[in-house]
Enzyme design. Structure first.
Site, PDB file in Angstrom:
ATOM      1  N   ASP B 240      28.819  20.184   6.898  1.00  0.00           N
ATOM      2  CA  ASP B 240      27.959  19.545   7.903  1.00  0.00           C
ATOM      3  C   ASP B 240      27.574  18.127   7.444  1.00  0.00           C
ATOM      4  O   ASP B 240      28.324  17.493   6.695  1.00  0.00           O
ATOM      5  CB  ASP B 240      26.712  20.431   8.111  1.00  0.00           C
ATOM      6  CG  ASP B 240      26.189  20.385   9.540  1.00  0.00           C
ATOM      7  OD1 ASP B 240      25.721  19.310   9.937  1.00  0.00           O
ATOM      8  OD2 ASP B 240      26.252  21.405  10.247  1.00  0.00           O
ATOM      9  N   ASP B 249      11.348  24.019   1.375  1.00  0.00           N
ATOM     10  CA  ASP B 249      11.799  25.369   1.736  1.00  0.00           C
ATOM     11  C   ASP B 249      13.259  25.623   1.377  1.00  0.00           C
ATOM     12  O   ASP B 249      13.766  26.719   1.618  1.00  0.00           O
ATOM     13  CB  ASP B 249      11.635  25.602   3.253  1.00  0.00           C
ATOM     14  CG  ASP B 249      10.180  25.652   3.676  1.00  0.00           C
ATOM     15  OD1 ASP B 249       9.311  25.738   2.788  1.00  0.00           O
ATOM     16  OD2 ASP B 249       9.912  25.592   4.885  1.00  0.00           O
ATOM     17  N   HIS B 275      20.896  17.375  10.985  1.00  0.00           N
ATOM     18  CA  HIS B 275      21.634  18.509  11.539  1.00  0.00           C
ATOM     19  C   HIS B 275      21.952  19.551  10.470  1.00  0.00           C
ATOM     20  O   HIS B 275      21.674  20.747  10.627  1.00  0.00           O
ATOM     21  CB  HIS B 275      22.911  17.983  12.208  1.00  0.00           C
ATOM     22  CG  HIS B 275      23.680  19.005  12.976  1.00  0.00           C
ATOM     23  ND1 HIS B 275      24.631  19.814  12.396  1.00  0.00           N
ATOM     24  CD2 HIS B 275      23.656  19.350  14.282  1.00  0.00           C
ATOM     25  CE1 HIS B 275      25.156  20.609  13.318  1.00  0.00           C
ATOM     26  NE2 HIS B 275      24.583  20.348  14.475  1.00  0.00           N
ATOM     27  N   ASN B 368      29.232  22.418  22.738  1.00  0.00           N
ATOM     28  CA  ASN B 368      28.139  22.262  23.718  1.00  0.00           C
ATOM     29  C   ASN B 368      28.563  21.382  24.891  1.00  0.00           C
ATOM     30  O   ASN B 368      27.956  20.354  25.143  1.00  0.00           O
ATOM     31  CB  ASN B 368      26.923  21.609  23.058  1.00  0.00           C
ATOM     32  CG  ASN B 368      26.422  22.375  21.868  1.00  0.00           C
ATOM     33  OD1 ASN B 368      26.465  23.597  21.852  1.00  0.00           O
ATOM     34  ND2 ASN B 368      25.969  21.678  20.867  1.00  0.00           N
ATOM     35  N   VAL B 406      18.429  27.105  30.538  1.00  0.00           N
ATOM     36  CA  VAL B 406      18.413  28.380  31.269  1.00  0.00           C
ATOM     37  C   VAL B 406      19.453  28.331  32.387  1.00  0.00           C
ATOM     38  O   VAL B 406      19.489  27.382  33.181  1.00  0.00           O
ATOM     39  CB  VAL B 406      17.020  28.664  31.861  1.00  0.00           C
ATOM     40  CG1 VAL B 406      17.035  29.972  32.657  1.00  0.00           C
ATOM     41  CG2 VAL B 406      15.972  28.730  30.759  1.00  0.00           C
ATOM     42  N   SER B 452      25.362  24.944  17.505  1.00  0.00           N
ATOM     43  CA  SER B 452      25.174  24.619  16.081  1.00  0.00           C
ATOM     44  C   SER B 452      24.096  25.472  15.448  1.00  0.00           C
ATOM     45  O   SER B 452      24.085  25.657  14.233  1.00  0.00           O
ATOM     46  CB  SER B 452      24.766  23.147  15.924  1.00  0.00           C
ATOM     47  OG  SER B 452      25.838  22.296  16.179  1.00  0.00           O
TER      48      SER B 452
END
Lengths: 81, 509
Positions: B240, B249, B275, B368, B406, B452
């Site tokens: 990536d 984290d 990303h 996408n 949606v 992704s």
């Protein structure tokens, strides 16, 4: 004829045969830009690399190209007047 | 109201080939094409030429209120030239996911043309001032990307980035009373904003909702909070834009930068939009809510293979194939590739095949492009495991970009849907949650939408599954090991009611 960049990937078993590597290195019109244990990035004319690929059946040839991150955000295709 | 200028021409054809024949052609797809051909013949005869088309053919299809005009046809079960509005095209893609609908493209000689100087002309006109502030404390939000459409169907609009005062001036050439769609993408710590039909006066003030890590997004809804040991003894490689090495984290165990001309050991974030850091967090972030973020396999060893250069939004296939090789050499059990697009190439495919042969499972985003066919390299399935994105109403706040994702069809649970942006087709193997997913980005946290995000959800789940399945974990690194993990992943998948072209074998959980 313009030179472009091509990926030449070895598909045989084991490491790249040294004979194959020497054969490619010996070609004055083909430049090796980068290499890994399985691949070479070549700069050459399409005619030269296709000729090379046809003589070396254990290798696959692909033109270098660009892949993008899949971005779902809508793009402006034309600016509003 | 639909006008003639809204109507565009498209080619309607099967996902594979020009005729609905063979293994990949469903009966429904074939019937639909034959039905449209019947309408075409009945109305005008099979030899109708475009120039003689009288506009008499109006074909109602499955979606209510949807009409298309069949202009030409190559065969009864073959591709059709059709006319419809972009909205109807979207509805048709949703209703007939086994078919491909591509805009008609005209090719011109490569002559030099003057560019439309819209921005120069617009600068003299009235400006709309957008001000972004936090809904929590009213403070300005800088460095957010704004995309404002005055004509969404034709993607006409203006965009830019907010300044330090949270302000952006959009200079439309004529007085605009309404923005058809407004999208705002903050860099971190706020939900992205989405609204249709924004009334414009002299200025618009937008309040963005801060990210609350206690919120139950899609990842937490379907997978809960992973135990500390989930993913132990498993290595996951993320190919990536790099992973932020200083995020509290995240623990990155190793990796490599395969971008030509850049430092090999610089596999951290590439300075873009984070990303790879988001993807890495979904797989293996080790924080704990509400102070931090936790991925699906926090005990997995995370490796970053950076293929996007500093500030670049494209990666070469050589860098990707090299990264796959390096991930295999590093002993990665799972390789996540949330990238794709462009023509298929033998080098990337060969690298994925070699990875599978070495026992590594390669999991790839379907793309996408709004229900378009699955993009490469996900379309190379196998060896890739191709993943589409599912959303769930209620797992993202109203007024955020999740609303825009949606779309029909809804699942057995009517709250679930395959995201409108997700690519679909017969190559899809699995689906997972990919709408409004909160994860790590450089300097904070951000919800993102995309295949992704669905892909690392599958990779993280696969890492957890492999960690729990000792008989696969201890197998020698051969194709049998990767296939055993793939079969275990498929066996864990639950059908969500969308059909194989949209969800493959289902949602692993």
């Amino acid at each position: 004829m313009d030179k472009s960049r091509f990926i030449f990937r070895f598909r045989g078993t084991g490491p790249i045969p040294s004979d194959d590597l020497e054969r490619i290195r010996a070609l004055p019109e083909v430049d090796i830009v980068d290499s890994t244990s399985r691949m070479l990035l070549l700069q050459a004319t399409e005619e030269d690399v296709k000729s090379l690929a046809s003589a070396m059946p254990e290798w696959v040839l692909s033109p270098e190209q660009t892949v993008s991150l899949p971005d779902p955000r809508p793009k402006i295709l034309e600016e509003a007047k | 109201m639909t006008t003639n200028k809204d109507v565009q021409q498209y080619v309607l054809l099967p996902v594979r080939g020009l005729r609905a024949q063979g293994r990949t052609a469903s009966a429904e797809m074939r019937d639909f094409l034959i039905d449209t051909a019947t309408q075409f013949v009945a109305a005008a005869g099979p030899r109708l030429h475009l120039a003689s088309f009288a506009g008499a053919m109006v074909k109602p299809v499955s979606a209510p209120g949807l009409k298309l005009r069949v202009v030409d046809s190559i065969a009864e079960d073959g591709a059709k030239l059709v006319e419809m509005t972009p909205q109807e095209a979207t509805a048709l893609r949703e209703g007939q996911p086994g078919l491909k609908l591509v805009p008609v493209v005209y090719y011109y000689p490569q002559v030099q043309r003057k560019k439309i100087e819209a921005r120069t002309a617009a600068a003299a006109g009235p400006k709309i001032r957008l001000t972004l502030v936090s809904k929590a404390d009213g403070k300005p939000i800088a460095d957010a990307k704004v995309v404002a459409f005055t004509d969404f169907a034709n993607r006409i609009g203006l965009g830019g980035t907010t300044n330090a005062s949270g302000i952006i001036d959009l200079a439309f050439g004529v007085m605009t009373k309404k923005l058809e769609r407004l999208y705002v993408y903050p860099r971190r710590n706020f939900w992205p904003f989405f609204k249709k039909n924004v009334a414009v006066t002299s200025g618009v003030k937008i309040q963005l909702l801060p990210v609350d890590l206690a919120f139950t997004d899609g990842l937490r809804q379907f997978y809960g909070d992973a135990p500390d040991n989930a993913g132990a003894q498993v290595k996951v490689g993320v190919i990536d834009s790099g992973i932020a090495l200083d995020h509290p984290d995240l623990t990155v165990m190793g990796g490599e930068n395969t971008v030509q001309g850049e430092a090999v050991n610089d596999f951290g974030d590439n300075g873009g939009e984070g990303h790879g850091t988001h993807v890495g967090g979904i797989i293996a972030a080790r924080g704990k809510r509400p102070g931090g973020m936790r991925g699906l396999a926090p005990a997995a060893s995370l490796f970053s293979f950076r293929v996007f250069g500093q500030g670049a939004d494209g990666a070469s296939n050589f860098a990707i194939a090299k990264a796959i090789d390096r991930a295999v050499q590093s002993g990665c059990d799972i390789i996540n590739m949330s990238l794709g697009g462009g023509p298929p190439d033998d080098a990337t495919r060969a690298a994925m095949e070699d990875a599978l042969a070495a026992g590594s499972l390669v999991i790839v985003a379907s793309g996408n492009d709004d229900r378009s066919p699955v993009s490469f390299p996900a379309s190379a399935s196998p060896p890739a495991i191709a993943v589409s994105a599912m959303g769930c109403k209620g797992t993202f706040p109203a007024g955020t970009t999740g609303d825009d994702a949606v779309a029909k069809p809804f699942g057995t649970d009517k709250a679930n849907f395959i995201a409108a942006f997700s690519n679909v087709g017969p190559e899809i193997d699995l689906t997972s949650t990919g709408v409004g997913i909160i994860s790590t980005v450089p300097g904070g946290y951000l919800p993102m939408d995309g295949t992704s995000m669905a892909t690392p959800a599958v990779s993280g789940f696969a890492a957890k599954l492999l960690s729990q399945t000792q008989n696969i974990l201890t197998m020698p690194r051969t194709p049998a090991r990767a296939n055993a993990l793939a079969q275990a992943l498929f066996a864990s998948a639950k059908l969500m009611g969308f059909g194989p072209n949209l969800e493959g074998q289902g949602f692993p959980k």
